[in-house]
Design a protein around this motif. Structure first.
Motif, PDB file in Angstrom:
ATOM      1  N   PRO A 426       0.830  -1.209   0.000  1.00 52.23           N
ATOM      2  CA  PRO A 426       0.000   0.000   0.000  1.00 52.23           C
ATOM      3  C   PRO A 426       0.861   1.254   0.000  1.00 52.23           C
ATOM      4  CG  PRO A 426      -0.735  -1.569   1.674  1.00 52.23           C
ATOM      5  CD  PRO A 426       0.573  -2.079   1.157  1.00 52.23           C
ATOM      6  N   GLY A 427       0.340   2.324  -0.565  1.00 52.40           N
ATOM      7  CA  GLY A 427       1.088   3.568  -0.667  1.00 52.40           C
ATOM      8  C   GLY A 427       1.579   4.088   0.671  1.00 52.40           C
ATOM      9  N   GLU A 428       0.728   4.021   1.708  1.00 52.48           N
ATOM     10  CA  GLU A 428       1.134   4.520   3.016  1.00 52.48           C
ATOM     11  C   GLU A 428       2.307   3.727   3.569  1.00 52.48           C
ATOM     12  OE1 GLU A 428      -2.105   4.690   5.707  1.00 52.48           O
ATOM     13  OE2 GLU A 428      -3.186   6.263   4.616  1.00 52.48           O
ATOM     14  N   THR A 429       2.282   2.415   3.347  1.00 58.65           N
ATOM     15  CA  THR A 429       3.382   1.564   3.815  1.00 58.65           C
ATOM     16  C   THR A 429       4.672   1.908   3.073  1.00 58.65           C
ATOM     17  OG1 THR A 429       1.840  -0.232   4.315  1.00 58.65           O
ATOM     18  CG2 THR A 429       4.172  -0.813   4.101  1.00 58.65           C
ATOM     19  N   ILE A 430       4.560   2.096   1.757  1.00 56.38           N
ATOM     20  CA  ILE A 430       5.738   2.449   0.959  1.00 56.38           C
ATOM     21  C   ILE A 430       6.348   3.759   1.455  1.00 56.38           C
ATOM     22  CG2 ILE A 430       6.534   3.124  -1.337  1.00 56.38           C
ATOM     23  CD1 ILE A 430       4.335   1.251  -2.457  1.00 56.38           C
ATOM     24  N   ASN A 431       5.506   4.758   1.681  1.00 50.58           N
ATOM     25  CA  ASN A 431       6.010   6.049   2.138  1.00 50.58           C
ATOM     26  C   ASN A 431       6.677   5.945   3.502  1.00 50.58           C
ATOM     27  OD1 ASN A 431       5.144   7.384  -0.157  1.00 50.58           O
ATOM     28  ND2 ASN A 431       3.166   7.943   0.718  1.00 50.58           N
ATOM     29  N   HIS A 432       6.081   5.163   4.405  1.00 49.14           N
ATOM     30  CA  HIS A 432       6.641   5.013   5.747  1.00 49.14           C
ATOM     31  C   HIS A 432       7.986   4.297   5.698  1.00 49.14           C
ATOM     32  CE1 HIS A 432       6.919   4.322  10.048  1.00 49.14           C
ATOM     33  NE2 HIS A 432       7.110   3.029   9.815  1.00 49.14           N
ATOM     34  N   VAL A 433       8.048   3.177   4.980  1.00 48.85           N
ATOM     35  CA  VAL A 433       9.299   2.416   4.903  1.00 48.85           C
ATOM     36  C   VAL A 433      10.371   3.238   4.197  1.00 48.85           C
ATOM     37  CG1 VAL A 433      10.391   0.319   4.020  1.00 48.85           C
ATOM     38  CG2 VAL A 433       8.069   0.217   4.935  1.00 48.85           C
ATOM     39  N   ARG A 434       9.968   3.990   3.187  1.00 53.19           N
ATOM     40  CA  ARG A 434      10.917   4.836   2.463  1.00 53.19           C
ATOM     41  C   ARG A 434      11.507   5.900   3.378  1.00 53.19           C
ATOM     42  NH1 ARG A 434      10.902   9.768  -0.297  1.00 53.19           N
ATOM     43  NH2 ARG A 434      12.186   9.835  -2.187  1.00 53.19           N
ATOM     44  N   GLN A 435      10.660   6.567   4.146  1.00 54.35           N
ATOM     45  CA  GLN A 435      11.151   7.618   5.027  1.00 54.35           C
ATOM     46  C   GLN A 435      12.086   7.060   6.091  1.00 54.35           C
ATOM     47  OE1 GLN A 435       8.111  10.048   6.784  1.00 54.35           O
ATOM     48  NE2 GLN A 435       9.549  11.513   7.624  1.00 54.35           N
ATOM     49  N   GLU A 436      11.705   5.938   6.689  1.00 51.61           N
ATOM     50  CA  GLU A 436      12.557   5.324   7.708  1.00 51.61           C
ATOM     51  C   GLU A 436      13.867   4.833   7.087  1.00 51.61           C
ATOM     52  OE1 GLU A 436      12.013   5.291  11.024  1.00 51.61           O
ATOM     53  OE2 GLU A 436      10.354   6.622  10.454  1.00 51.61           O
ATOM     54  N   GLY A 437      13.771   4.292   5.873  1.00 51.31           N
ATOM     55  CA  GLY A 437      14.969   3.817   5.195  1.00 51.31           C
ATOM     56  C   GLY A 437      15.927   4.949   4.865  1.00 51.31           C
ATOM     57  N   LEU A 438      15.386   6.092   4.438  1.00 51.84           N
ATOM     58  CA  LEU A 438      16.238   7.238   4.137  1.00 51.84           C
ATOM     59  C   LEU A 438      16.931   7.764   5.392  1.00 51.84           C
ATOM     60  CD1 LEU A 438      14.089   9.222   1.543  1.00 51.84           C
ATOM     61  CD2 LEU A 438      16.348   8.217   1.158  1.00 51.84           C
ATOM     62  N   LYS A 439      16.226   7.732   6.520  1.00 51.98           N
ATOM     63  CA  LYS A 439      16.855   8.161   7.773  1.00 51.98           C
ATOM     64  C   LYS A 439      18.064   7.280   8.085  1.00 51.98           C
ATOM     65  CE  LYS A 439      12.623   9.853  10.024  1.00 51.98           C
ATOM     66  NZ  LYS A 439      11.678   9.590  11.137  1.00 51.98           N
ATOM     67  N   ARG A 440      17.885   5.966   8.006  1.00 50.21           N
ATOM     68  CA  ARG A 440      18.989   5.037   8.291  1.00 50.21           C
ATOM     69  C   ARG A 440      20.123   5.247   7.299  1.00 50.21           C
ATOM     70  NH1 ARG A 440      15.047   1.233   7.911  1.00 50.21           N
ATOM     71  NH2 ARG A 440      16.236   0.104   6.304  1.00 50.21           N
ATOM     72  N   LEU A 441      19.740   5.446   6.052  1.00 52.87           N
ATOM     73  CA  LEU A 441      20.731   5.610   5.000  1.00 52.87           C
ATOM     74  C   LEU A 441      21.566   6.865   5.224  1.00 52.87           C
ATOM     75  CD1 LEU A 441      22.022   5.015   2.265  1.00 52.87           C
ATOM     76  CD2 LEU A 441      19.976   5.893   1.155  1.00 52.87           C
ATOM     77  N   PHE A 442      20.926   7.976   5.541  1.00 52.63           N
ATOM     78  CA  PHE A 442      21.659   9.224   5.745  1.00 52.63           C
ATOM     79  C   PHE A 442      22.580   9.123   6.958  1.00 52.63           C
ATOM     80  CE2 PHE A 442      19.461  10.885   2.372  1.00 52.63           C
ATOM     81  CZ  PHE A 442      19.515  12.259   2.239  1.00 52.63           C
ATOM     82  N   ILE A 443      22.072   8.546   8.034  1.00 54.50           N
ATOM     83  CA  ILE A 443      22.904   8.401   9.241  1.00 54.50           C
ATOM     84  C   ILE A 443      24.113   7.521   8.941  1.00 54.50           C
ATOM     85  CG2 ILE A 443      22.979   7.423  11.563  1.00 54.50           C
ATOM     86  CD1 ILE A 443      20.029   8.289  11.859  1.00 54.50           C
ATOM     87  N   TYR A 444      23.900   6.436   8.206  1.00 54.90           N
ATOM     88  CA  TYR A 444      24.986   5.518   7.864  1.00 54.90           C
ATOM     89  C   TYR A 444      26.036   6.244   7.025  1.00 54.90           C
ATOM     90  CZ  TYR A 444      27.171   1.037   6.643  1.00 54.90           C
ATOM     91  OH  TYR A 444      28.057  -0.006   6.496  1.00 54.90           O
ATOM     92  N   LYS A 445      25.583   7.011   6.023  1.00 51.66           N
ATOM     93  CA  LYS A 445      26.522   7.711   5.154  1.00 51.66           C
ATOM     94  C   LYS A 445      27.322   8.759   5.937  1.00 51.66           C
ATOM     95  CE  LYS A 445      25.818   5.900   1.069  1.00 51.66           C
ATOM     96  NZ  LYS A 445      26.912   5.220   0.334  1.00 51.66           N
ATOM     97  N   LEU A 446      26.647   9.485   6.826  1.00 49.07           N
ATOM     98  CA  LEU A 446      27.321  10.538   7.581  1.00 49.07           C
ATOM     99  C   LEU A 446      28.338   9.977   8.560  1.00 49.07           C
ATOM    100  CD1 LEU A 446      24.258  12.871   8.256  1.00 49.07           C
ATOM    101  CD2 LEU A 446      26.249  13.432   6.855  1.00 49.07           C
ATOM    102  N   THR A 447      28.077   8.781   9.095  1.00 53.94           N
ATOM    103  CA  THR A 447      28.968   8.205  10.100  1.00 53.94           C
ATOM    104  C   THR A 447      30.026   7.278   9.512  1.00 53.94           C
ATOM    105  OG1 THR A 447      27.362   6.409  10.498  1.00 53.94           O
ATOM    106  CG2 THR A 447      27.232   8.368  11.917  1.00 53.94           C
ATOM    107  N   ARG A 448      29.690   6.546   8.445  1.00 50.29           N
ATOM    108  CA  ARG A 448      30.624   5.567   7.871  1.00 50.29           C
ATOM    109  C   ARG A 448      31.427   6.128   6.694  1.00 50.29           C
ATOM    110  NH1 ARG A 448      29.488   0.298   9.536  1.00 50.29           N
ATOM    111  NH2 ARG A 448      28.433   0.432  11.563  1.00 50.29           N
ATOM    112  N   TYR A 449      30.872   7.112   6.003  1.00 51.29           N
ATOM    113  CA  TYR A 449      31.571   7.715   4.861  1.00 51.29           C
ATOM    114  C   TYR A 449      31.646   9.232   5.056  1.00 51.29           C
ATOM    115  CZ  TYR A 449      30.734   3.257   2.433  1.00 51.29           C
ATOM    116  OH  TYR A 449      30.699   1.942   2.065  1.00 51.29           O
ATOM    117  N   PRO A 450      32.204   9.703   6.167  1.00 50.85           N
ATOM    118  CA  PRO A 450      32.172  11.143   6.442  1.00 50.85           C
ATOM    119  C   PRO A 450      32.967  11.965   5.426  1.00 50.85           C
ATOM    120  CG  PRO A 450      33.609  10.012   7.989  1.00 50.85           C
ATOM    121  CD  PRO A 450      32.878   8.946   7.240  1.00 50.85           C
TER     122      PRO A 450
END
Length: 544
Positions: A426-450
């Motif tokens: 469902p669209g709401e699920t996609i948006n939620h998982v996408r937003q949470e995934g982007l948060k993890r992704l940004f944190i990972y990039k900022l900490t592991r590939y500074p």
């Protein structure tokens, strides 16, 4: 003969404010130049015709100005070029406005969508005299020579005695070196190089343009219509012709160019010759490409970097092998990892990954795997778009067989897969998982590939206000924006992330409602632009 060529766009291009005009006085626009009409203009002028171009990314040439110029200059032919389903509503409106103001001028449609849907477009838009299918260079010359008797013009769809006529198709042209370089100087716009991110990010304020060094892609990805449009063939210009154009562009003051090839990384010997030619000529113009991760030309990444290839963009799509197989990507996760790593190790400054979410048969676990996979790759930038389906793709044919779309009533529409396919989340699920995934992704990039992240942000900060760069980083953590008006949503003047949603909505509107929405969104954009120009240093303001 005098010809008008109009590149019809949906409002996703960004005009910079008047105080940031180029030195030559041109308005600066974020996005890609209309290389299609530029190429046709060069062909027409070489043949002795007169050509006037309009790009609807230019806020100074709205429909009213184009109509006024048609009345004033009385061209023999007006060609409206547009690429996709999402631009078709705007092309329809403009064509009907032109016909209402001038009953005699000949009108033609061209572009991928028009080519693949020619008979249906002709029936739905009787105001348009001709639908041009496929490559346009020789076709437009033949059409001008036979405007009143077009029976022998290959690749043309038209109406005769109340019925649609499909002239025989035009053979695929392989000798691409025969055509002149695109006419870039006659269109009074300068383009600014930016990244296709949720928040458009400026890479350089150097003069920027695009080139097409090859056409077509033979791979069968289910969401893509390129193999059908090009009949499954790949055609290329010679390496020398490509180098000659790069040299010509550098002489005109261009600092960067992006190759809009569907798959640049297909023929290693040609790539090697281009790189060698750039080096031998002492060129410094920077360039970028798109290609597949399974290319056998990866050993040439160091040579490409040495020849000033700055950007490589890969269509990765998913971090789940099951989804890659479902999309018929014919690539593996290991190939993705190898290609991205090889590009970065070779010294390519920016390696970008295109991903899709909301795919058929995709689970929450598949989506999470995609974001986790993207985090571990040494990508500099990335984009995650909702998968959509439109006519001309293998997925569309599948959906017809499954009864999810109607060939008769839905052919001109653009659907998010999650809205019509019960195997999608469902669209709401996609948006939620996408937003949470982007948060993890940004944190990972900022900490592991500074260091990698710092270099990229430093480039952005050269040309963008600090507030825009901060927003680029913080956007995944801010949640959804509330309270947008319908005009804002449908004009896509709110956020780049909403563009596909709004594009789908626009293609479903009746023509009368579409006209009302476009007028409301025009007023909305004017208000936003005026506010931005009075308060921002270098804002990203949508323009039409």
């Amino acid at each position: 003969m005098r010809v008008f060529l109009v590149h019809v766009r949906d409002p996703q291009f960004y005009a910079l404010p008047a105080k940031t005009r180029a030195k030559n006085g041109n308005i600066r626009v974020m996005g890609f130049p209309p290389i299609g009409i530029m190429s046709l203009s060069a062909v027409l002028k070489e043949a002795g015709h007169e050509c006037v171009m309009f790009d609807q990314a230019n806020p100074d040439t709205p429909n009213a100005v184009i109509l006024e110029q048609i009345h004033h200059q009385q061209p023999s032919l007006v060609g409206l070029s547009f690429l996709s389903t999402t631009s078709y509503p705007y092309a329809k409106i403009l064509a009907r406005q032109i016909r209402a103001a001038n009953s005699k001028v000949k009108l033609a449609f061209g572009g991928v969508f028009a080519s693949l849907n020619a008979p249906l477009v002709k029936l739905q838009c009787p105001e348009v005299d001709f639908i041009c299918r496929g490559d346009g260079e020789q076709l437009i010359l033949d059409l001008l020579a036979n405007l009143e008797e077009p029976e022998g013009v290959c690749g043309l769809t038209w109406m005769s005695d109340g019925r649609v006529v499909q002239n025989p198709g035009r053979p695929i042209e392989r000798h691409l070196d025969q055509w002149p370089f695109p006419d870039r100087e006659s269109l009074k716009l300068d383009f600014v190089e930016s990244m296709p991110l949720d928040v458009p990010a400026v890479l350089s304020m150097d003069r920027f343009t695009t080139m097409q060094t090859s056409r077509g892609c033979p791979w069968p990805c289910v969401f893509c219509d390129i193999p059908i449009f090009n009949e499954g063939k790949w055609r290329a210009r010679s390496a020398q012709h490509v180098v000659d154009e790069l040299k010509y562009l550098e002489s005109l003051g261009y600092g960067s160019v992006y190759f809009v090839d569907d798959h640049f990384l297909l023929q290693p010997k040609r790539i090697e010759a281009i790189c060698q030619g750039v080096t031998n000529q002492g060129l410094h113009i920077q360039w970028g490409i798109e290609g597949r991760v399974d290319s056998v030309a990866q050993h040439l990444f160091p040579a490409m970097a040495k020849a000033h290839c700055r950007t490589v963009m890969f269509g990765i799509e998913s971090g789940s092998q099951a989804i890659l197989d479902r999309l018929k990507k014919e690539q593996t996760l290991q190939e993705v990892e190898t290609a991205v790593t090889n590009a970065k190790n070779a010294g390519i400054e920016i390696v970008h990954g295109f991903f899709t979410v909301g795919n058929p048969d995709e689970t929450v676990e598949d989506m999470k795997a995609t974001f986790d996979f993207a985090a571990k790759l040494p990508l500099d930038t990335f984009g995650f778009n909702r998968l959509c389906v439109y006519r001309g793709t293998p997925l569309w044919q599948e959906y017809i067989k499954r009864g999810l779309v109607s060939e008769a009533s839905d052919w001109y529409k653009y659907f998010k897969c999650s809205e019509i396919d019960p195997t999608c989340l469902p669209g709401e699920t996609i948006n939620h998982v996408r937003q949470e995934g982007l948060k993890r992704l940004f944190i990972y990039k900022l900490t592991r590939y500074p260091l990698q992240t710092f270099r990229l942000l430093r480039r952005f900060l050269r040309f963008m206000p600090v507030r825009d760069v901060v927003y680029l980083i913080m956007k995944p953590f801010l949640g959804q924006k509330k309270g947008a008006t319908k005009a804002e949503i449908l004009s896509r003047a709110v956020e780049h992330a909403d563009m596909k949603d709004a594009a789908a909505q626009l293609t479903h509107l009746t023509d009368e409602m579409l006209h009302n929405v476009l007028e409301a969104s025009r007023v909305e954009r004017q208000r936003i632009q005026l506010e931005a120009e009075s308060s921002r240093e270098l804002p990203m303001v949508p323009a039409r």
